[in-house]
Design an enzyme around this catalytic site. Structure first.
Site, short mmCIF file in Angstrom:
data_model
loop_
_atom_site.label_atom_id
_atom_site.label_comp_id
_atom_site.label_asym_id
_atom_site.label_seq_id
_atom_site.Cartn_x
_atom_site.Cartn_y
_atom_site.Cartn_z
N LYS A 117 2.62 -2.99 6.05
CA LYS A 117 2.83 -2.86 4.60
C LYS A 117 4.27 -2.43 4.29
O LYS A 117 4.86 -2.84 3.29
CB LYS A 117 1.83 -1.87 4.00
CG LYS A 117 0.37 -2.33 4.12
CD LYS A 117 0.09 -3.63 3.38
CE LYS A 117 -1.39 -3.97 3.33
NZ LYS A 117 -1.69 -5.21 2.60
N SER A 143 0.88 -1.19 0.00
CA SER A 143 0.00 0.00 0.00
C SER A 143 0.90 1.22 0.00
O SER A 143 2.03 1.15 0.51
CB SER A 143 -0.86 0.00 1.27
OG SER A 143 -1.44 1.27 1.47
N TYR A 179 -1.16 -0.71 10.61
CA TYR A 179 -1.41 -1.28 9.27
C TYR A 179 -0.28 -0.87 8.32
O TYR A 179 0.28 -1.70 7.60
CB TYR A 179 -2.76 -0.76 8.77
CG TYR A 179 -3.08 -1.04 7.32
CD1 TYR A 179 -3.60 -2.27 6.92
CD2 TYR A 179 -2.89 -0.06 6.34
CE1 TYR A 179 -3.92 -2.50 5.58
CE2 TYR A 179 -3.20 -0.29 5.01
CZ TYR A 179 -3.71 -1.51 4.64
OH TYR A 179 -4.01 -1.74 3.31
#
Ligand code: NAP
Length: 260
Positions: free
Chosen positions: A159, A142, A155
């Site tokens: 990534k 991402s 999160y």
């Protein structure tokens, strides 16, 4: 036959019951490839496979569960005879908020699905097929893994680690297996709803391409990355964000107009 053609290749796409994963499976199938789609539920995997059509196969498999992953690889080999492409797409974000407010359970779930699962599936695919016959792996990172944003810290850290891991695996599995990652910006899916649903117009005007992404935007980029047309690309992170990472395009254009 063009170098983009995937006829005769077989791909496993994890987390493909909807959103980006389903679009990736459709793009690979459209390029001629066989596809195996996973979901935590067999029913959803079957429904997604039916939507792709042709010989597509659905397999119920939690991405971080090793016995399920092995079962999926066995079923793929039995049905299609090879595993040429692996797209580690399944991802989760149960950890919205400041990093210091997260607990171990949310940390473990985030890193288990977003980081451990790609390691697990890549290792199994390399040992079962790709190490001997070659292949292409794409990890779903991402742009969050390249920037710093409020409330998405844990999160995004998962990534960022996946981007690092991609380069490590590209070397460990070279020269037979290419390993790349993609880093999408905001894409219209359930997972990212909180990032676009309430303020899509405002977000669109801030992006150079003037719109958020659609799952198919990521699907077509991945169909390219796993094809022979990308045979000299490995260890890379392919940003697919309509220019989102360039900064606020509306502000840029307003400032440029003010000084024209
Ligand atoms: N949307 C964005 O803006 C965006 C941007 C950058 C990166 N990404 C990444 O793109 C990937 C796909 O997300 P999406 O936006 O397409 O989300 P989505 O529409 O919510 O789809 C997520 C998919 O992953 C599956 N899944 C979730 N947990 C799983 C697990 N433990 N095991 C197996 N499958 C699992 C879901 O299937 P079931 O619920 O049926 O199991 C579903 O098919 C994720 O890795 C995400 O981090 C998304």
């Amino acid at each position: 036959m063009t170098p983009f053609d995937l006829t005769g290749r077989t791909a496993i796409v994890t987390g493909a019951s909807r959103g980006i994963g389903l679009a990736v499976a459709k793009a690979i199938a459209a390029a001629g490839g066989n596809v195996v789609l996973t979901s935590r539920s067999q029913e959803s995997a079957d429904a997604a496979a039916a939507e792709v059509g042709g010989a597509a196969l659905g397999v119920g498999a939690h991405a971080a569960d090793e016995p399920s992953a092995r079962r999926c690889l066995d079923a793929t080999l039995e049905r299609f005879g090879s595993i040429d492409i692996l797209v580690n797409n399944a991802g989760t974000n149960p950890s919205y908020g400041p990093v210091i407010d997260q607990d171990h359970a949310r940390f473990a779930k985030t890193f288990e699905v977003n980081l451990w699962a790609p390691i697990l599936w890549t290792g199994l695919a390399a040992r079962a097929w790709m190490g001997e016959h070659g292949g292409a792996v794409v990890n779903m990172a991402s742009i969050g893994g390249l920037v710093y944003e409020p409330n998405l810290g844990l999160y995004n850290a998962s990534k960022a680690a996946l981007i690092h891991l991609t380069k490590q695996l590209a070397l460990e599995l070279s020269p037979r297996v290419r390993v790349n990652s993609v880093a999408p910006g905001v894409v219209r899916t359930t997972l990212a709803e909180s990032l676009w649903k309430e303020h899509e117009g405002q977000l669109n005007s801030s992006i150079a391409a003037a719109r958020i992404g659609e799952p198919a935007d990521v699907g077509s980029a991945i169909a390219f990355l796993v094809s022979d047309a990308a045979s000299w690309i490995t260890g890379e992170t392919f940003v697919i964000d309509g220019g989102q990472r360039l900064g606020d395009a509306a502000l840029f254009r307003a400032e440029a107009a003010a000084h024209a």
